[in-house]
Design a protein around this motif. Structure first.
Motif, PDB file in Angstrom:
ATOM      1  N   UNK A   1       0.840  -1.206   0.000  1.00  0.00           N
ATOM      2  CA  UNK A   1       0.000   0.000   0.000  1.00  0.00           C
ATOM      3  C   UNK A   1       0.873   1.254   0.000  1.00  0.00           C
ATOM      4  N   UNK A   2       1.929   1.255   0.802  1.00  0.00           N
ATOM      5  CA  UNK A   2       2.842   2.403   0.835  1.00  0.00           C
ATOM      6  C   UNK A   2       3.434   2.655  -0.542  1.00  0.00           C
ATOM      7  N   UNK A   3       3.917   1.577  -1.179  1.00  0.00           N
ATOM      8  CA  UNK A   3       4.511   1.723  -2.515  1.00  0.00           C
ATOM      9  C   UNK A   3       3.496   2.291  -3.511  1.00  0.00           C
ATOM     10  N   UNK A   4       2.263   1.815  -3.418  1.00  0.00           N
ATOM     11  CA  UNK A   4       1.213   2.302  -4.320  1.00  0.00           C
ATOM     12  C   UNK A   4       0.944   3.781  -4.104  1.00  0.00           C
ATOM     13  N   UNK A   5       0.893   4.200  -2.850  1.00  0.00           N
ATOM     14  CA  UNK A   5       0.625   5.606  -2.551  1.00  0.00           C
ATOM     15  C   UNK A   5       1.791   6.501  -2.964  1.00  0.00           C
ATOM     16  N   UNK A   6       3.015   6.048  -2.738  1.00  0.00           N
ATOM     17  CA  UNK A   6       4.181   6.846  -3.123  1.00  0.00           C
ATOM     18  C   UNK A   6       4.254   7.021  -4.636  1.00  0.00           C
ATOM     19  N   UNK A   7       3.872   5.998  -5.379  1.00  0.00           N
ATOM     20  CA  UNK A   7       3.893   6.091  -6.843  1.00  0.00           C
ATOM     21  C   UNK A   7       2.934   7.150  -7.363  1.00  0.00           C
TER      22      UNK A   7
ATOM     23  N   UNK B   1       2.279   9.955  -5.804  1.00  0.00           N
ATOM     24  CA  UNK B   1       2.669  11.273  -5.311  1.00  0.00           C
ATOM     25  C   UNK B   1       3.600  11.963  -6.305  1.00  0.00           C
ATOM     26  N   UNK B   2       3.421  13.264  -6.457  1.00  0.00           N
ATOM     27  CA  UNK B   2       4.273  14.028  -7.371  1.00  0.00           C
ATOM     28  C   UNK B   2       5.658  14.274  -6.792  1.00  0.00           C
ATOM     29  N   UNK B   3       5.760  14.255  -5.451  1.00  0.00           N
ATOM     30  CA  UNK B   3       7.060  14.482  -4.804  1.00  0.00           C
ATOM     31  C   UNK B   3       7.271  13.438  -3.710  1.00  0.00           C
ATOM     32  N   UNK B   4       7.476  12.178  -4.084  1.00  0.00           N
ATOM     33  CA  UNK B   4       7.614  11.113  -3.072  1.00  0.00           C
ATOM     34  C   UNK B   4       8.821  11.295  -2.161  1.00  0.00           C
ATOM     35  N   UNK B   5       9.843  12.036  -2.628  1.00  0.00           N
ATOM     36  CA  UNK B   5      11.046  12.219  -1.814  1.00  0.00           C
ATOM     37  C   UNK B   5      10.785  13.055  -0.565  1.00  0.00           C
ATOM     38  N   UNK B   6       9.628  13.731  -0.497  1.00  0.00           N
ATOM     39  CA  UNK B   6       9.316  14.549   0.678  1.00  0.00           C
ATOM     40  C   UNK B   6       8.723  13.711   1.807  1.00  0.00           C
ATOM     41  N   UNK B   7       8.497  12.424   1.552  1.00  0.00           N
ATOM     42  CA  UNK B   7       7.917  11.542   2.569  1.00  0.00           C
ATOM     43  C   UNK B   7       9.006  10.730   3.267  1.00  0.00           C
ATOM     44  N   UNK B   8       8.926  10.685   4.583  1.00  0.00           N
ATOM     45  CA  UNK B   8       9.768   9.799   5.387  1.00  0.00           C
ATOM     46  C   UNK B   8       8.842   8.743   5.985  1.00  0.00           C
TER      47      UNK B   8
END
Length: 258
Positions: A121-127, A129-136
């Motif tokens: 689910x995390x991988x799906x949500x990060x994909x 996102x326009x700026x996944x690098x802002x998530x920790x």
């Protein structure tokens, strides 16, 4: 993007001592009359309500595309408001239909690898996102569960998508997922550092169509947490939440120990 799976044993989750304040007791969902009423409701949502709503939306779209140059500013604004409202209403109907179908569905139980499901689910949500690098995102090893894998995946999706959504305006977005064994049950937790909420309204969080934030600020239908609550109730568990305005939130749910 910081994406971390930690090793080691699960530590005790904060807030467990307060869970009794927010326990949601299972309801009797096996009464035949309730099922019959839900079937009628599902039919009405799918056919009786959706058809006129689509007619309103389609007619407004046609007016907007064919006669836009004939409208003044106020008339154009009102037409766009009708379009936006009809689109939101259709989303609400979709959510209510999903909720009513859920009540009638019988869980199919098996052992669930919760870490694997949460990671997917995390991988799906990060994909998305326009700026996944802002998530920790920190995913601790999760204790396995016994339940319906499809339903439990929906629980993770609803909770994690909320965590992603409500951290939207943070420069550094933090999401943490963990679990803990507490007596005869397993407690799962999703923590974020997002918008949070006022604890005086905590009882409204898991109700159908109840929202604590304006839709202009955070999109949604107000059905996601109600679905989480109902799924967990069906599995013999309960849900609760803790939060503080502008200081994040923690959402907990329990399942019986496997």
């Amino acid at each position: 993007m910081e994406y971390m799976i930690t090793n080691g044993r699960n530590e005790e989750l904060p807030g467990l001592q307060n869970k009794s304040m927010y326990n949601q007791q299972p309801a009797n969902l096996t009464v035949e009359t309730i099922f019959n009423e839900l079937e009628s409701l599902s039919y009405s949502i799918s056919h009786d309500l959706r058809a006129p709503l689509r007619a309103i939306h389609n007619n407004c779209e046609w007016l907007s595309s064919q006669h836009a140059s004939n409208y003044n500013v106020k008339e154009s604004y009102l037409l766009q408001q009708i379009l936006k409202s009809s689109e939101q209403m259709e989303k609400l109907l979709d959510g209510l239909l999903a909720f009513s179908k859920l009540v009638k569905s019988d869980p199919k139980y098996s052992i669930i690898d919760m870490t694997v499901i949460a990671q997917k689910v995390i991988d799906e949500l990060l994909e998305s996102e326009s700026a996944p690098s802002t998530f920790a995102v920190t995913l601790h090893p999760l204790l396995p569960a016994y339940g319906d894998e499809m339903f439990i995946r929906q629980v993770w999706y609803n909770l994690l998508s909320n965590a992603f959504k409500f951290t939207r305006y943070k420069e550094k977005k933090e999401v943490e997922i963990s679990s803990n064994l507490n007596g005869g049950e397993i407690v799962y937790c999703v923590r974020d550092n997002g918008a949070g909420f006022d604890m005086q309204y905590v009882d409204r969080l898991f109700g159908v169509f109840h929202r604590l934030h304006e839709i202009e600020e955070f999109e949604g239908t107000g059905v996601g947490l109600a679905i989480v609550k109902r799924i967990i109730q069906r599995h013999g568990g309960h849900v609760w939440a803790e939060g503080k305005v502008d200081n994040g939130a923690r959402f907990y749910y329990t399942l019986p120990k496997t």
